[in-house]
Design a protein around this motif. Structure first.
Motif, short mmCIF file in Angstrom:
data_model
loop_
_atom_site.label_atom_id
_atom_site.label_comp_id
_atom_site.label_asym_id
_atom_site.label_seq_id
_atom_site.Cartn_x
_atom_site.Cartn_y
_atom_site.Cartn_z
N PRO A 11 0.74 -1.11 -0.16
CA PRO A 11 -0.02 0.06 -0.32
C PRO A 11 0.85 1.23 -0.07
CG PRO A 11 -0.10 -1.07 2.14
CD PRO A 11 0.85 -1.92 1.18
N THR A 12 0.27 2.22 -0.42
CA THR A 12 0.98 3.61 -0.76
C THR A 12 0.96 4.28 0.71
OG1 THR A 12 0.81 3.65 -2.98
CG2 THR A 12 1.46 5.80 -1.92
N THR A 13 2.09 4.62 1.29
CA THR A 13 1.87 5.09 2.61
C THR A 13 1.62 6.90 2.50
OG1 THR A 13 2.84 6.07 4.63
CG2 THR A 13 4.37 5.63 2.75
N ARG A 14 0.65 7.52 3.19
CA ARG A 14 0.46 9.03 3.03
C ARG A 14 1.16 9.64 4.17
NH1 ARG A 14 -4.61 6.68 1.60
NH2 ARG A 14 -5.26 7.26 -0.51
N VAL A 15 1.78 8.84 4.82
CA VAL A 15 2.12 9.60 6.22
C VAL A 15 3.59 9.96 6.22
CG1 VAL A 15 2.61 9.32 8.75
CG2 VAL A 15 0.58 7.99 7.47
N THR A 16 4.00 11.01 6.46
CA THR A 16 5.37 11.70 6.33
C THR A 16 6.17 11.17 7.59
OG1 THR A 16 5.12 13.42 7.52
CG2 THR A 16 4.45 13.81 5.23
N GLU A 17 7.56 11.16 7.33
CA GLU A 17 8.61 10.67 8.62
C GLU A 17 8.03 11.31 9.72
OE1 GLU A 17 10.26 7.84 8.73
OE2 GLU A 17 9.17 7.33 7.08
N LEU A 18 7.89 12.65 9.69
CA LEU A 18 7.68 13.48 10.74
C LEU A 18 6.68 13.02 11.41
CD1 LEU A 18 9.13 17.24 10.05
CD2 LEU A 18 9.93 15.63 11.85
N ARG A 23 5.30 13.61 17.62
CA ARG A 23 3.84 13.54 18.29
C ARG A 23 3.24 14.99 18.54
NH1 ARG A 23 1.27 10.22 23.23
NH2 ARG A 23 -0.16 12.10 24.36
N LEU A 24 2.33 15.41 18.18
CA LEU A 24 1.53 16.71 18.60
C LEU A 24 0.51 16.68 19.36
CD1 LEU A 24 1.51 19.86 17.61
CD2 LEU A 24 -0.09 19.12 15.60
N ASP A 25 0.63 17.21 20.62
CA ASP A 25 -0.09 17.50 21.67
C ASP A 25 -1.08 18.91 21.71
OD1 ASP A 25 0.39 14.70 22.42
OD2 ASP A 25 1.40 15.39 24.06
N ILE A 26 -2.36 18.66 21.79
CA ILE A 26 -3.12 19.94 22.00
C ILE A 26 -3.41 20.28 23.37
CG2 ILE A 26 -5.08 21.33 20.96
CD1 ILE A 26 -2.86 20.53 18.76
N ASP A 27 -3.45 21.21 24.00
CA ASP A 27 -4.05 21.70 25.20
C ASP A 27 -5.35 22.19 25.12
OD1 ASP A 27 -4.58 22.40 27.88
OD2 ASP A 27 -3.22 24.13 28.12
N THR A 28 -6.37 21.36 25.34
CA THR A 28 -7.65 21.67 25.24
C THR A 28 -8.42 22.30 26.31
OG1 THR A 28 -8.29 19.57 26.06
CG2 THR A 28 -8.03 19.83 23.53
N GLN A 38 -3.36 14.31 22.57
CA GLN A 38 -2.75 14.08 21.30
C GLN A 38 -3.69 13.99 20.11
OE1 GLN A 38 -1.09 9.95 20.77
NE2 GLN A 38 -0.19 10.17 18.82
N LEU A 39 -3.26 14.80 19.10
CA LEU A 39 -3.93 15.05 17.89
C LEU A 39 -3.94 13.73 17.10
CD1 LEU A 39 -5.63 16.90 16.05
CD2 LEU A 39 -3.25 17.48 14.92
N MET A 40 -4.91 13.24 17.04
CA MET A 40 -5.06 11.84 15.93
C MET A 40 -5.02 12.12 14.63
SD MET A 40 -4.36 9.77 18.67
CE MET A 40 -4.42 8.18 17.94
N GLY A 41 -4.80 11.06 13.73
CA GLY A 41 -4.97 11.33 12.49
C GLY A 41 -4.15 12.12 11.42
N VAL A 42 -2.96 12.27 12.24
CA VAL A 42 -1.72 13.00 11.35
C VAL A 42 -1.23 12.47 10.21
CG1 VAL A 42 0.29 14.41 11.77
CG2 VAL A 42 -1.31 14.45 13.54
N GLU A 43 -1.27 12.89 9.29
CA GLU A 43 -0.53 12.23 8.09
C GLU A 43 0.57 13.14 7.54
OE1 GLU A 43 -3.51 11.84 4.66
OE2 GLU A 43 -4.54 10.39 6.12
N GLU A 44 0.64 14.39 7.79
CA GLU A 44 1.77 15.12 7.29
C GLU A 44 2.12 16.34 8.45
OE1 GLU A 44 1.53 16.73 3.67
OE2 GLU A 44 1.03 14.97 2.54
N ALA A 45 3.08 16.60 8.92
CA ALA A 45 3.38 17.51 9.86
C ALA A 45 4.75 17.98 9.85
CB ALA A 45 3.14 16.84 11.32
N LYS A 46 5.06 19.36 10.25
CA LYS A 46 6.09 20.10 10.15
C LYS A 46 6.29 21.33 11.10
CE LYS A 46 5.65 22.10 5.52
NZ LYS A 46 6.50 22.27 4.13
N LEU A 47 7.27 21.32 11.66
CA LEU A 47 7.26 22.57 12.47
C LEU A 47 8.34 23.54 11.77
CD1 LEU A 47 7.18 24.33 15.11
CD2 LEU A 47 9.09 22.95 16.10
N LEU A 48 7.99 24.78 11.47
CA LEU A 48 8.80 25.78 10.81
C LEU A 48 9.10 26.96 11.45
CD1 LEU A 48 6.26 24.69 8.47
CD2 LEU A 48 7.83 25.97 6.93
N GLU A 49 10.32 27.15 11.88
CA GLU A 49 10.82 28.39 12.30
C GLU A 49 11.56 29.14 11.46
OE1 GLU A 49 12.54 27.37 16.67
OE2 GLU A 49 12.55 25.44 15.66
#
Length: 262
Positions: A11-18, A23-28, A38-49
């Motif tokens: 299967p072709t993966t859609r999830v990036t290595e990052l 993991r990305l957590d959200i303070d609710t 934890q934010l679930m269902g993440v397929e692509e993610a990047k932190l830009l500074e």
């Protein structure tokens, strides 16, 4: 060659290595309470500074560009698979929180709806990329077409992003806040929310005891890795430590876990 049996395909993966490694957590929670989920269902993610600069060229540079760094900004760009519960009757709670935050800014001029986020290596690796900061949902872009629904989101940083110790580096529980912080000496009169981390690591509850000082809670429920609801026992007037004990250890005493009987 076998007949009648189609060859298996990868299967072709859609999830990036990052997205795989971090993991990305959200303070609710509503400030000053803290409830990272934890934010679930993440397929692509990047932190830009990015550094913020302005032109600093002078005549002596003879036309060569020169810039002066005046600050920085940061953001997290993430693509999520829009998720519901198994019954399809409700949106994932954290994804719904982000949607609500974005919609609030469309209809209000009262200022940005800020909340906290954490970004860190999910395996506990101290890779220098564990950060925490406050942000708002700057953009919300659902995918088109008739296929699976994804959302492109930009979480725009507000103020500083700070380096933190990787929360996954140790599974010893921590208590970051409780609400309410006071109750009657009779106990059993209210539900106390305990916020922190490592109450349910890897989705498995490992809490063995919840105590208010020397006395165990009358009852408690582990809601998530970062949330416990407990009923305080009776106690003497004064301030005690709320203690969460797991198979790994007990939270270190700080002012964040103080509960006062009055």
């Amino acid at each position: 060659e076998r007949q009648g049996h189609p060859m298996a395909t990868t299967p072709t993966t859609r999830v990036t290595e990052l997205a795989r490694t971090h993991r990305l957590d959200i303070d609710t929670a509503t400030y000053p309470a803290i409830n990272y989920q934890q934010l679930m269902g993440v397929e692509e993610a990047k932190l830009l500074e990015e550094l913020r600069t302005e032109d600093d060229e002078v005549y002596d540079d003879t036309g060569a560009m020169r810039e002066e760094v005046t600050g920085y900004n940061w953001r997290v760009e993430v693509k999520i698979a829009w998720s519901t519960n198994l019954q399809g009757s409700a949106i994932d709670a954290v994804q719904a929180f982000l949607r609500t935050q974005f919609k609030a800014l469309r209809t209000s001029s009262a200022g940005n709806a800020e909340f906290g986020i954490r970004w860190y290596n999910r395996e506990g690796l101290d890779d220098g990329e564990s950060h925490e900061g406050r942000c708002y949902v700057k953009s919300w872009a659902p995918s088109g077409g008739k296929g699976r629904k994804t959302i492109d989101i930009v979480l725009q940083g507000q103020g500083q992003i700070t380096d933190i110790t990787n929360p996954a580096g140790s599974l010893t529980p921590t208590v970051t806040s409780i609400a309410p912080t006071t109750g009657s000496t009779a106990g059993d009169d209210q539900v106390v929310n305990i916020y922190g981390q490592h109450f349910k690591p890897n989705g498995t509850a490992s809490v063995t005891a919840v105590g208010f000082g020397a006395n165990p809670a009358t009852d408690y429920t582990v809601v998530s890795d970062s949330h416990i609801v407990a009923i305080p026992p009776a106690g003497l007037a004064g301030t005690v430590q709320v203690q969460v004990t797991t198979t790994t250890g007990t939270n270190t005493d700080t002012t964040a876990d103080d509960y006062t009987y009055a």
